[in-house]
Design a protein around this motif. Structure first.
Motif, PDB file in Angstrom:
ATOM      1  N   ARG A  52     -11.076 -19.442  64.148  1.00  0.00           N
ATOM      2  CA  ARG A  52     -11.000 -18.683  63.037  1.00  0.00           C
ATOM      3  C   ARG A  52     -11.966 -18.364  62.142  1.00  0.00           C
ATOM      4  O   ARG A  52     -12.751 -19.742  61.915  1.00  0.00           O
ATOM      5  N   PRO A 105     -12.581 -10.831  59.132  1.00  0.00           N
ATOM      6  CA  PRO A 105     -14.154 -10.541  59.084  1.00  0.00           C
ATOM      7  C   PRO A 105     -14.061  -8.886  58.956  1.00  0.00           C
ATOM      8  O   PRO A 105     -13.519  -8.150  59.710  1.00  0.00           O
ATOM      9  N   ALA A 161      -7.155 -13.842  50.257  1.00  0.00           N
ATOM     10  CA  ALA A 161      -8.526 -13.624  50.240  1.00  0.00           C
ATOM     11  C   ALA A 161      -9.001 -14.432  51.782  1.00  0.00           C
ATOM     12  O   ALA A 161      -9.857 -14.003  52.333  1.00  0.00           O
ATOM     13  N   GLY A 162      -8.301 -15.701  51.761  1.00  0.00           N
ATOM     14  CA  GLY A 162      -8.616 -16.431  53.077  1.00  0.00           C
ATOM     15  C   GLY A 162      -7.976 -15.900  54.364  1.00  0.00           C
ATOM     16  O   GLY A 162      -8.464 -16.263  55.323  1.00  0.00           O
ATOM     17  N   MET A 163      -7.044 -14.947  54.119  1.00  0.00           N
ATOM     18  CA  MET A 163      -6.351 -14.357  55.173  1.00  0.00           C
ATOM     19  C   MET A 163      -6.980 -13.186  55.848  1.00  0.00           C
ATOM     20  O   MET A 163      -6.722 -12.505  56.880  1.00  0.00           O
ATOM     21  N   ALA A 164      -7.930 -12.657  54.937  1.00  0.00           N
ATOM     22  CA  ALA A 164      -8.547 -11.160  55.232  1.00  0.00           C
ATOM     23  C   ALA A 164      -9.253 -11.280  56.596  1.00  0.00           C
ATOM     24  O   ALA A 164     -10.083 -12.368  56.706  1.00  0.00           O
ATOM     25  N   GLU A 187      -8.443 -21.568  47.395  1.00  0.00           N
ATOM     26  CA  GLU A 187      -7.634 -21.939  48.673  1.00  0.00           C
ATOM     27  C   GLU A 187      -8.258 -23.283  48.946  1.00  0.00           C
ATOM     28  O   GLU A 187      -9.290 -23.735  48.930  1.00  0.00           O
ATOM     29  N   LYS A 188      -7.204 -24.277  49.499  1.00  0.00           N
ATOM     30  CA  LYS A 188      -7.456 -25.497  50.066  1.00  0.00           C
ATOM     31  C   LYS A 188      -7.555 -25.434  51.575  1.00  0.00           C
ATOM     32  O   LYS A 188      -6.338 -24.813  51.994  1.00  0.00           O
ATOM     33  N   ARG A 203     -13.859 -17.127  59.088  1.00  0.00           N
ATOM     34  CA  ARG A 203     -13.658 -16.837  57.535  1.00  0.00           C
ATOM     35  C   ARG A 203     -15.037 -16.239  56.815  1.00  0.00           C
ATOM     36  O   ARG A 203     -15.784 -17.021  56.630  1.00  0.00           O
ATOM     37  N   HIS A 219      -4.170 -22.377  46.128  1.00  0.00           N
ATOM     38  CA  HIS A 219      -3.391 -22.263  47.387  1.00  0.00           C
ATOM     39  C   HIS A 219      -3.501 -23.005  48.470  1.00  0.00           C
ATOM     40  O   HIS A 219      -4.607 -23.540  48.692  1.00  0.00           O
ATOM     41  N   GLU A 220      -2.510 -23.314  49.128  1.00  0.00           N
ATOM     42  CA  GLU A 220      -2.378 -23.934  50.317  1.00  0.00           C
ATOM     43  C   GLU A 220      -3.176 -23.228  51.194  1.00  0.00           C
ATOM     44  O   GLU A 220      -3.175 -22.025  51.279  1.00  0.00           O
ATOM     45  N   GLU A 221      -3.625 -23.750  52.220  1.00  0.00           N
ATOM     46  CA  GLU A 221      -4.163 -23.128  53.471  1.00  0.00           C
ATOM     47  C   GLU A 221      -3.219 -21.977  53.961  1.00  0.00           C
ATOM     48  O   GLU A 221      -2.062 -22.093  54.126  1.00  0.00           O
ATOM     49  N   ASP A 222      -4.094 -20.708  54.158  1.00  0.00           N
ATOM     50  CA  ASP A 222      -3.475 -19.809  54.749  1.00  0.00           C
ATOM     51  C   ASP A 222      -2.220 -18.995  53.704  1.00  0.00           C
ATOM     52  O   ASP A 222      -1.751 -18.140  53.902  1.00  0.00           O
ATOM     53  N   GLN A 223      -2.262 -19.678  52.461  1.00  0.00           N
ATOM     54  CA  GLN A 223      -1.369 -18.804  51.466  1.00  0.00           C
ATOM     55  C   GLN A 223      -2.156 -17.852  50.648  1.00  0.00           C
ATOM     56  O   GLN A 223      -1.752 -17.225  49.460  1.00  0.00           O
ATOM     57  N   SER A 224      -3.499 -17.928  50.861  1.00  0.00           N
ATOM     58  CA  SER A 224      -4.385 -16.993  49.889  1.00  0.00           C
ATOM     59  C   SER A 224      -4.713 -15.721  50.597  1.00  0.00           C
ATOM     60  O   SER A 224      -5.080 -15.695  51.892  1.00  0.00           O
ATOM     61  N   TYR A 238      -8.739  -9.206  44.624  1.00  0.00           N
ATOM     62  CA  TYR A 238      -7.794 -10.198  44.474  1.00  0.00           C
ATOM     63  C   TYR A 238      -7.970 -11.120  43.371  1.00  0.00           C
ATOM     64  O   TYR A 238      -9.026 -10.835  42.567  1.00  0.00           O
ATOM     65  N   GLN A 286     -16.280 -15.839  52.541  1.00  0.00           N
ATOM     66  CA  GLN A 286     -15.494 -16.880  51.774  1.00  0.00           C
ATOM     67  C   GLN A 286     -16.503 -17.995  51.317  1.00  0.00           C
ATOM     68  O   GLN A 286     -17.317 -18.441  52.151  1.00  0.00           O
ATOM     69  N   LEU A 308     -14.554  -8.730  50.320  1.00  0.00           N
ATOM     70  CA  LEU A 308     -13.755  -9.435  49.354  1.00  0.00           C
ATOM     71  C   LEU A 308     -14.313  -9.329  47.782  1.00  0.00           C
ATOM     72  O   LEU A 308     -15.544  -9.413  47.705  1.00  0.00           O
TER      73      LEU A 308
END
Lengths: 352, 586
Positions: free
Chosen positions: A73, B116, B111-114, A96-97, A75, B104-109, B96, A78, B120
């Motif tokens: 993955r 490449p 911005a984190g899921m956008a 995010e963690k 990112r 947020h927990e991992e993959d719940q954000s 965002y 970020q 952002l």
């Protein structure tokens, strides 16, 4: 059976990508995440000036790594806010963690603007990443007269580019801007002797007094402390290259041993189990000289990225010197890693 | 041609002001002279935590479809916005909230899921909203401010749009919204380094004209009022309820009546009753309600009474997907119910058509003394366009009943066989104009008659009348290349806009193509379609139902195969999907 490991690589430069390839090759089942401040993929920073000058196209900048693995993955864009190495959690600035099992910090370096330049920032441009290169490309082509502040390795690439484009430039050189080393007077003399015949005017340590808009360009006043003289310059653009510093803000105050960069042993391991650092963000212990030293350069970064990944997987490799360990700065050969006692011939085609 | 095309989506949870923000955005863009198409999707639940998306396409030139992918996604809710990321362009922008209450927990954000490539921009939406108004309700306005700043949209004009939106509210509400917007705008200007290339700067829209910002439902309701409707009966159902709400408000002003009935069967019964009484009457419903109404629609056909039903289609069958769009009621609209019951079916393709088709529906219903079904869908009902103010309705449309001449009242035959199939009709109370009206088969006097001769004769009469209505059909719309074509795209209803845009894009790629659509679905302009089809090497029929109901309908008379392109995603037809299929077929 899929590995339960989640390897995180902080940084998407040569060290990070070398680490990725090594992990991918040696532990293909693991989950890997790369985190990068920049919003574009892996590209060659040393070639940004070639892109600006038009010698290469945008697409040629990018190094298209195979990220088609389901468990890899990327990112981008970020930013790591902090790391909790005890809990093995990375905190991203967008709140995010990310939990990891093993971490490689390969976050490279970032510009280190001289404090006295801060007041002039609205006037100063720089080329520290792809976005800036793309943004400033046209104005560089349009301009004829440049004032370049600082120098540093990127700045010298920039000067070379201006020469190749037939632009006129004055370079105000700050020898201390060349982290992780300082140019001595001999080096400065040799650089001056190399550049002045190419039409570049060199001034050393002159300070900016003022910058004002003038006729579509800028009127810049500089002060030479030694002669106590103020000089007026007109230029179309002012670029500043005032050195780099390890990009490790996120590691501060979280228990990492930090001097200038993150301190690691010769195996590139930090004081924390399962956390490694490599490339220009790390200061590596030299067991011979008994000091921590920093390396710069693409090849060094790649080599260390690979070693960090192998050690993370259980190997025990000591960091070796890269074969190319000299940077050619206008004929001045500067070591980009220097703790071993060998004295190979400098390679004039060194990279950074 | 000056080109500028941008799609902005705001995604949040119900109650977060997502739809309001989208509406302000659309109205602002329209006020600046841009063409807009705006479409909201929201959960079926009245209020709660469901996903809302306000989708607005902005262009310098006329637009015909909403655009499948967004250039800008504003995330007011991370969880919902993550599921919307698939509709953000690879080089799009994500705005965002970068300072939520907790990590947020991992993959719940979002911005984190956008992916490449997405740019952002983290804005402390909640924090700024609190700063501006003391609570988080203004996050939508903060996000609009951030977006406006990033897109280099002048601040003051936007503030005026907000002011106008909340003009009827208390001053503190107006102030809070404006303060939130301004703070979002200023904070972004001071703290965010723009690194994308999206901008409204220099787009130079045409000077704003007198436009009507209106959705399909509003357009239908307005046309109904302008057509002198005097009675509306209905039972609330998404997505048609808005029509009923408008009628409830507007009809009493003109002396009319809005009746909320106990169910849809009662509603259509009341409408047919009003039609019998000589009043222009209408009901509006959606698939489930239309199913109920088919119990009664035969009466309008058999007894030749004008009635107008708006069926705004949604995902089905049964309760189905109340807040998603679909074109799956084609069959029931054209042929639903028992017996040979010809009815006129009109399917407007856009908001302007909604107005004109409604006016036409009343005219046709009255003149041809029959049922007219106006087929909209969730998308068309709810999508907002800025359209030119509709032309006044043709006066001849406003009074279309063919009454008997005085000499025809002597021995008046209500269902007299005529060449056109239309029998002059008296309104109850007309001296000497009494007649029997029944759902039973009847003779020319209206008296029940079950003999085969009468049934055959009267059935033919009703079909002749129906067929003659084709003469009143609006022109079919053919857009694209002349001459022989690689691909002809035949579409209907709200899918026609996407088809038209896909054809334009395909032509730019060297595909010889044209699109065909007709507002009148039943009776259908078969001959015109045959002429068009003869020019086409391949026929493509995109529609929003699973089996290709319209495609099967036209295959019957074209007698040649067509390529069906069907979607039941609940989303409007996307020109991008049609174009992709055209590339495949070229």
């Amino acid at each position: 059976m899929a590995s339960n490991d989640h390897y995180v690589i902080a940084g998407n430069g040569p060290a990070g990508n070398a680490a990725l390839n090594t992990l991918r090759k040696n532990d293909p089942e693991s989950r890997i995440t790369i985190i990068s401040d920049e919003s574009v993929g892996f590209y060659s920073k040393p070639r940004l000036c070639s892109y600006i000058s038009g010698r290469i196209e945008e697409d040629e900048l990018f190094i298209h790594e195979d990220l088609s693995f389901d468990n890899t993955r990327l990112r981008l864009g970020q930013h790591i806010q902090s790391i909790d190495p005890d809990q093995k959690i990375i905190f991203l600035s967008h709140m995010e963690k990310i939990n990891y099992t093993k971490l490689i910090i390969a976050s490279g370096s970032k510009p280190s603007p001289s404090p006295y330049m801060t007041q002039f920032m609205p006037y100063l441009k720089s080329i520290t990443d792809f976005h800036e290169a793309k943004t400033h490309k046209q104005c560089i082509h349009d301009a004829q007269q440049f004032l370049v502040l600082g120098g540093d390795l990127v700045g010298f690439k920039f000067i070379d580019m201006l020469i190749s484009m037939g632009k006129a430039a004055t370079l105000i050189l700050y020898p201390q801007a060349f982290w992780p080393f300082v140019l001595d007077s001999d080096m400065v003399d040799r650089i001056t002797a190399s550049l002045e015949p190419k039409g570049i005017r060199i001034m050393v340590n002159d300070r900016i007094q003022s910058i004002q808009d003038a006729d579509g360009g800028y009127q810049v006043a500089t002060l030479n402390h030694a002669r106590n003289e103020i000089e007026e310059h007109y230029c179309d653009q002012v670029f500043a290259f005032s050195g780099m510093t390890p990009n490790i803000d996120f590691a501060c105050k979280k228990g990492f041993d930090i001097d200038h960069g993150i301190l690691v042993n010769e195996y590139l391991r930090t004081r924390f189990q399962d956390v490694y650092a490599c490339g220009s963000c790390a200061q590596i212990f030299n067991p011979i000289l008994k000091v921590y030293q920093t390396t710069i350069g693409w090849t060094n970064a790649e080599t260390q990225g690979e070693i960090a990944a192998l050690n993370l997987l259980g190997a025990n490799q000591v960091t070796r010197l890269a074969p190319q360990k000299y940077f050619d700065l206008e004929g001045v050969k500067i070591k980009t890693s220097w703790w071993d006692d060998t004295d190979e011939n400098p390679n004039p085609d060194g990279d950074f | 041609m000056n080109t500028f095309d941008i799609v902005i989506e705001i995604c949040g949870s119900a109650g977060e002001g997502t739809i309001s923000a989208g509406e302000i955005l659309a109205r602002f863009m329209s006020s600046q002279g841009y063409e807009i198409m705006s479409f909201d999707s929201y959960p079926a639940e009245i209020r709660g935590f469901g996903k809302c998306v306000a989708h607005t396409r902005v262009n310098l030139n006329p637009i015909y479809s909403p655009g499948k992918y967004a250039d800008v996604l504003i995330a007011l809710n991370d969880k919902h916005a993550i599921s919307q990321l698939g509709f953000l362009k690879p080089d799009g922008i994500l705005i965002y909230d970068n300072q939520p209450a907790s990590f947020h927990e991992e993959d719940q954000s979002v911005a984190g899921m956008a992916e490449p490539g997405v740019t952002l921009y983290g804005i402390p939406l909640t924090q700024l909203a609190h700063e501006a108004a003391g609570n988080s309700r203004g996050r939508n306005m903060v996000s609009l401010g951030a977006m406006a700043c990033l897109m280099e949209i002048p601040k003051d004009d936007f503030v005026t749009a907000i002011q106008n939106r909340y003009a009827s509210k208390k001053q503190i509400i107006i102030d809070n919204n404006i303060d939130s917007f301004v703070l979002g705008y200023n904070w972004t200007g001071e703290n965010i380094k723009k690194i994308d290339e999206y901008s409204f700067k220099g787009t130079e829209p045409a000077p704003p004209e007198d436009k009507l910002i209106i959705n399909g439902n509003q357009s239908v309701a307005r046309a109904a009022i302008d057509s002198n409707i005097s009675f509306y009966a209905g039972y609330p159902i998404t997505p048609a309820t808005k029509i009923m709400e408008i009628m409830g408000k507007e009809l009493p002003k003109t002396g009319g009546i809005m009746l909320q009935t106990e169910d849809e069967i009662s509603a259509i019964g009341a409408v047919i009753g009003a039609g019998f009484g000589g009043k222009r009457a209408m009901t509006a419903t959606s698939g489930p309600g239309f199913s109920l109404m088919t119990e009664f629609t035969g009466l309008a056909v058999m007894s030749e009474i004008p009635a107008v039903i708006v069926n705004s289609m949604r995902g089905g069958p049964c309760t189905g997907l109340p807040t998603k769009t679909e074109q799956s009621d084609f069959n029931i609209a054209v042929a639903g119910g028992h017996g040979d019951a010809p009815r006129i079916v009109l399917a407007p393709v856009d908001t302007t058509d909604c107005y004109e088709a409604t006016a036409l529906a009343f005219y046709l219903a009255e003149k041809y003394q029959t049922l007219v079904v106006l087929l909209l869908d969730f998308f068309l009902s709810n999508s907002i366009r800025n359209i030119d103010v509709p032309k006044p309705i043709n006066p001849s449309f406003l009074s279309a009943n063919i009454a008997p001449e005085p000499d025809q009242l002597n021995g008046y035959q209500r269902y007299r066989i005529t060449g056109s199939g239309i029998s002059p009709r008296t309104i109850p109370g007309t001296p000497d104009g009494m007649y029997f009206s029944t759902g039973l088969e009847h003779d020319e006097n209206g008296r029940p008659a079950y003999d085969s001769d009468t049934h055959e004769k009267m059935t033919r009469k009703r079909f002749v009348k129906h067929g003659n209505a084709l003469d009143e059909a609006p022109d079919v719309v053919i857009s694209g290349d002349d001459g022989d074509l690689d691909i002809g795209v035949i579409s209907w209803g709200s899918s026609a806009g996407a088809a038209r845009e896909a054809v334009d894009a395909a032509r730019a790629e060297g595909i010889k193509a044209a699109s065909f659509s007709s507002i009148m679905i039943s009776p259908f302009p078969e001959e015109k379609l045959k002429v068009f089809a003869d020019r086409c090497n391949t026929l493509l029929v995109p529609e929003l139902n699973f089996t290709g109901q319209f495609a099967d309908f036209i295959i019957n008379f074209l007698q040649r195969p067509v390529v069906k392109l069907n979607f039941v995603t609940g989303l409007p037809m996307a020109s991008e999907d049609i174009l992709e299929k055209m590339r495949e077929l070229r």
